[in-house]
Write a protein that holds these residues in place. Structure first.
Motif, PDB file in Angstrom:
ATOM      1  N   ASN A 121       0.797  -1.227   0.000  1.00 37.06           N
ATOM      2  CA  ASN A 121       0.000   0.000   0.000  1.00 37.06           C
ATOM      3  C   ASN A 121       0.828   1.275   0.000  1.00 37.06           C
ATOM      4  O   ASN A 121       0.322   2.332  -0.389  1.00 37.06           O
ATOM      5  CB  ASN A 121      -0.939   0.024   1.214  1.00 37.06           C
ATOM      6  CG  ASN A 121      -2.030  -1.006   1.127  1.00 37.06           C
ATOM      7  OD1 ASN A 121      -2.097  -1.791   0.188  1.00 37.06           O
ATOM      8  ND2 ASN A 121      -2.907  -1.033   2.119  1.00 37.06           N
ATOM      9  N   VAL A 122       2.075   1.205   0.461  1.00 39.51           N
ATOM     10  CA  VAL A 122       2.900   2.416   0.558  1.00 39.51           C
ATOM     11  C   VAL A 122       4.210   2.285  -0.225  1.00 39.51           C
ATOM     12  O   VAL A 122       4.541   3.137  -1.037  1.00 39.51           O
ATOM     13  CB  VAL A 122       3.210   2.759   2.036  1.00 39.51           C
ATOM     14  CG1 VAL A 122       3.991   4.078   2.112  1.00 39.51           C
ATOM     15  CG2 VAL A 122       1.931   2.870   2.848  1.00 39.51           C
ATOM     16  N   LYS A 123       4.930   1.207   0.036  1.00 38.13           N
ATOM     17  CA  LYS A 123       6.225   1.044  -0.633  1.00 38.13           C
ATOM     18  C   LYS A 123       6.063   0.856  -2.139  1.00 38.13           C
ATOM     19  O   LYS A 123       6.784   1.468  -2.937  1.00 38.13           O
ATOM     20  CB  LYS A 123       6.987  -0.139  -0.035  1.00 38.13           C
ATOM     21  CG  LYS A 123       8.409  -0.293  -0.591  1.00 38.13           C
ATOM     22  CD  LYS A 123       9.208  -1.312   0.199  1.00 38.13           C
ATOM     23  CE  LYS A 123       8.826  -2.721  -0.166  1.00 38.13           C
ATOM     24  NZ  LYS A 123       9.734  -3.710   0.465  1.00 38.13           N
ATOM     25  N   SER A 124       5.129   0.026  -2.525  1.00 34.09           N
ATOM     26  CA  SER A 124       4.927  -0.264  -3.946  1.00 34.09           C
ATOM     27  C   SER A 124       4.594   0.979  -4.773  1.00 34.09           C
ATOM     28  O   SER A 124       5.213   1.206  -5.821  1.00 34.09           O
ATOM     29  CB  SER A 124       3.836  -1.317  -4.110  1.00 34.09           C
ATOM     30  OG  SER A 124       3.385  -1.390  -5.441  1.00 34.09           O
ATOM     31  N   PRO A 125       3.627   1.831  -4.363  1.00 31.99           N
ATOM     32  CA  PRO A 125       3.350   3.029  -5.174  1.00 31.99           C
ATOM     33  C   PRO A 125       4.572   3.932  -5.343  1.00 31.99           C
ATOM     34  O   PRO A 125       4.784   4.502  -6.421  1.00 31.99           O
ATOM     35  CB  PRO A 125       2.243   3.741  -4.385  1.00 31.99           C
ATOM     36  CG  PRO A 125       1.564   2.656  -3.632  1.00 31.99           C
ATOM     37  CD  PRO A 125       2.654   1.698  -3.259  1.00 31.99           C
ATOM     38  N   PHE A 126       5.375   4.058  -4.285  1.00 30.75           N
ATOM     39  CA  PHE A 126       6.555   4.915  -4.408  1.00 30.75           C
ATOM     40  C   PHE A 126       7.553   4.333  -5.396  1.00 30.75           C
ATOM     41  O   PHE A 126       7.997   5.020  -6.329  1.00 30.75           O
ATOM     42  CB  PHE A 126       7.241   5.110  -3.053  1.00 30.75           C
ATOM     43  CG  PHE A 126       8.507   5.912  -3.173  1.00 30.75           C
ATOM     44  CD1 PHE A 126       8.464   7.302  -3.228  1.00 30.75           C
ATOM     45  CD2 PHE A 126       9.741   5.291  -3.280  1.00 30.75           C
ATOM     46  CE1 PHE A 126       9.629   8.049  -3.372  1.00 30.75           C
ATOM     47  CE2 PHE A 126      10.911   6.023  -3.426  1.00 30.75           C
ATOM     48  CZ  PHE A 126      10.852   7.413  -3.466  1.00 30.75           C
ATOM     49  N   PHE A 127       7.924   3.068  -5.214  1.00 29.17           N
ATOM     50  CA  PHE A 127       8.981   2.505  -6.049  1.00 29.17           C
ATOM     51  C   PHE A 127       8.519   2.209  -7.473  1.00 29.17           C
ATOM     52  O   PHE A 127       9.325   2.246  -8.404  1.00 29.17           O
ATOM     53  CB  PHE A 127       9.580   1.258  -5.388  1.00 29.17           C
ATOM     54  CG  PHE A 127      10.516   1.608  -4.263  1.00 29.17           C
ATOM     55  CD1 PHE A 127      11.791   2.094  -4.536  1.00 29.17           C
ATOM     56  CD2 PHE A 127      10.113   1.508  -2.948  1.00 29.17           C
ATOM     57  CE1 PHE A 127      12.656   2.446  -3.513  1.00 29.17           C
ATOM     58  CE2 PHE A 127      10.971   1.860  -1.913  1.00 29.17           C
ATOM     59  CZ  PHE A 127      12.253   2.332  -2.198  1.00 29.17           C
ATOM     60  N   LEU A 128       7.232   1.963  -7.672  1.00 30.17           N
ATOM     61  CA  LEU A 128       6.750   1.805  -9.046  1.00 30.17           C
ATOM     62  C   LEU A 128       6.760   3.155  -9.759  1.00 30.17           C
ATOM     63  O   LEU A 128       7.167   3.248 -10.927  1.00 30.17           O
ATOM     64  CB  LEU A 128       5.341   1.204  -9.061  1.00 30.17           C
ATOM     65  CG  LEU A 128       4.775   0.933 -10.463  1.00 30.17           C
ATOM     66  CD1 LEU A 128       5.675  -0.003 -11.251  1.00 30.17           C
ATOM     67  CD2 LEU A 128       3.359   0.372 -10.373  1.00 30.17           C
ATOM     68  N   THR A 129       6.328   4.201  -9.083  1.00 28.13           N
ATOM     69  CA  THR A 129       6.389   5.546  -9.687  1.00 28.13           C
ATOM     70  C   THR A 129       7.829   5.919  -9.995  1.00 28.13           C
ATOM     71  O   THR A 129       8.123   6.478 -11.060  1.00 28.13           O
ATOM     72  CB  THR A 129       5.757   6.575  -8.735  1.00 28.13           C
ATOM     73  OG1 THR A 129       4.409   6.186  -8.435  1.00 28.13           O
ATOM     74  CG2 THR A 129       5.746   7.961  -9.364  1.00 28.13           C
ATOM     75  N   GLN A 130       8.734   5.603  -9.090  1.00 26.50           N
ATOM     76  CA  GLN A 130      10.158   5.870  -9.319  1.00 26.50           C
ATOM     77  C   GLN A 130      10.664   5.116 -10.548  1.00 26.50           C
ATOM     78  O   GLN A 130      11.358   5.672 -11.408  1.00 26.50           O
ATOM     79  CB  GLN A 130      10.966   5.467  -8.090  1.00 26.50           C
ATOM     80  CG  GLN A 130      12.459   5.748  -8.189  1.00 26.50           C
ATOM     81  CD  GLN A 130      13.226   5.090  -7.061  1.00 26.50           C
ATOM     82  OE1 GLN A 130      13.278   3.866  -6.967  1.00 26.50           O
ATOM     83  NE2 GLN A 130      13.812   5.903  -6.185  1.00 26.50           N
TER      84      GLN A 130
END
Length: 267
Positions: A121-130
Motif C-alpha cells: 500500500n505504501v512502498k509499492s506506489p513509491f517505487f513503481l512511480t520511481q
C-alpha cells in the motif's frame, strides 16, 4: 469549451495496478470508455489477469494488455517497469491501485500483517512511480502533463470500526506521500493526485459487496458507490479537466468524510 477534449483520454496509454477486479477494474472500464489507446493491467494472480483481459477485450478489442507481477517488492516494481519499457516509449497515466488489508485484534496483531500491508500500500506506489519516472517524463508536457493517481481510502481520513492497524496507517501514509510526490514531480510535468474511496463492492470491502443495502444506511447519500462514481473521478483527474489539481485527494464516498453530520459533531 470542448467537453470531449476536456474529459477525453483519446490516444493515452495507462497502467492500472490491481486492475483485474474491484475498484481497479472500474477505473480501467472508465479509461477505455473515455478513449484510452491502451490500458495495461497488473495483478499478482496470472489467471485473474488473463480472465480480466479477455473480458475487457471482448468489449474493447485489443485495448487491454495484462502484465502479471507481484508488486510487494522493489524488484517486482522494477520488473513491471521493464516490461512496460519494452512495449511503450511513454506512459501517460499511472494508477497505483493494488492494495492489501489485514484485520486482527491489537493483542495478537502480527508482524506479517504489518509488513504485507505497508509494502503493497505504501512502498509499492513509491517505487513503481520511481521506476516508471522515465516513461512518465517522456509523456508529460506543460500542455499535456502525465498523471499519477494513487488510490487511498477514506480509512486514511477517518477511523473505521475494525482493528485494521496497518491498513489505517498505510492509507493515511499514501495520502501524504501523494503530496510529497506531487511537489517533486510537477517540475517534470507529472501531476500526482489521489482518490480516497468509500464503500464500493470489492473483495477487499466485503461489507459493501455482501451487505450493500445495510451499509448504505450509514452513508449520507444512502447508497454504496457505483462503478461510474469511481470511473468518473479517475477520468477527471486523468484528463485535461484535472490538470490544475495537484497533490490533492478526492474522497469518493457519498459523504462519509465530509457529509456525515454525526461524525463531524463527534470530531
Amino acid at each position: 469549451m470542448n467537453l470531449t477534449d476536456m474529459f477525453g483520454l483519446d490516444g493515452r496509454i495507462a497502467l492500472v495496478t490491481g486492475g483485474s477486479r474491484g475498484i481497479g477494474a472500474m477505473i480501467v472500464e472508465g479509461f477505455l470508455a473515455a478513449g484510452c489507446a491502451c490500458v495495461y493491467i497488473s495483478a499478482r494472480k496470472t489467471a485473474q489477469v488473463e480472465a480480466a483481459v479477455e473480458d475487457f477485450n471482448s468489449r474493447y478489442p485489443g485495448k487491454v494488455v495484462g502484465l502479471p507481477v507481484d508488486l510487494s517488492t522493489v524488484e517486482g516494481c522494477r520488473g513491471l517497469a521493464k516490461e512496460l519499457e519494452a512495449r511503450e516509449e511513454r506512459l501517460d497515466i499511472l494508477v497505483n491501485n493494488a492494495g492489501a488489508a489485514w484485520g486482527e485484534p491489537f493483542e495478537g496483531f502480527p508482524e506479517a500483517g504489518w509488513d504485507k500491508v505497508m509494502d503493497i500500500n505504501v512502498k509499492s506506489p513509491f517505487f513503481l512511480t520511481q521506476a516508471l519516472h522515465g516513461l512518465l517524463k517522456a509523456a508529460g508536457t506543460a500542455d499535456r502533463p502525465a498523471k499519477v493517481i494513487n488510490i487511498g481510502s477514506i480509512d486514511g481520513m477517518r477511523l473505521n470500526p475494525w482493528e485494521t492497524y496497518s491498513y489505517h496507517a498505510s492509507k493515511a501514509a499514501i495520502l501524504y506521500l501523494t503530496k510529497r510526490l506531487a511537489a517533486r514531480l510537477v517540475q517534470d510535468h507529472i501531476i500526482v493526485t489521489a482518490i480516497a474511496p468509500g464503500a464500493f463492492q470489492s473483495d477487499m470491502n466485503k461489507a459493501a459487496r455482501d451487505h450493500g443495502d445495510a451499509v448504505a444506511q450509514s452513508i449520507p447519500v444512502k447508497r454504496i458507490g457505483a462503478p461510474e462514481d469511481m470511473a468518473g473521478a479517475a477520468i477527471f483527474l486523468a484528463s485535461k479537466a484535472g490538470d490544475y489539481v495537484v497533490g490533492d485527494t478526492i474522497a469518493v464516498d457519498g459523504g462519509l468524510v465530509h457529509g456525515d453530520l454525526k461524525t463531524s459533531i463527534d470530531a
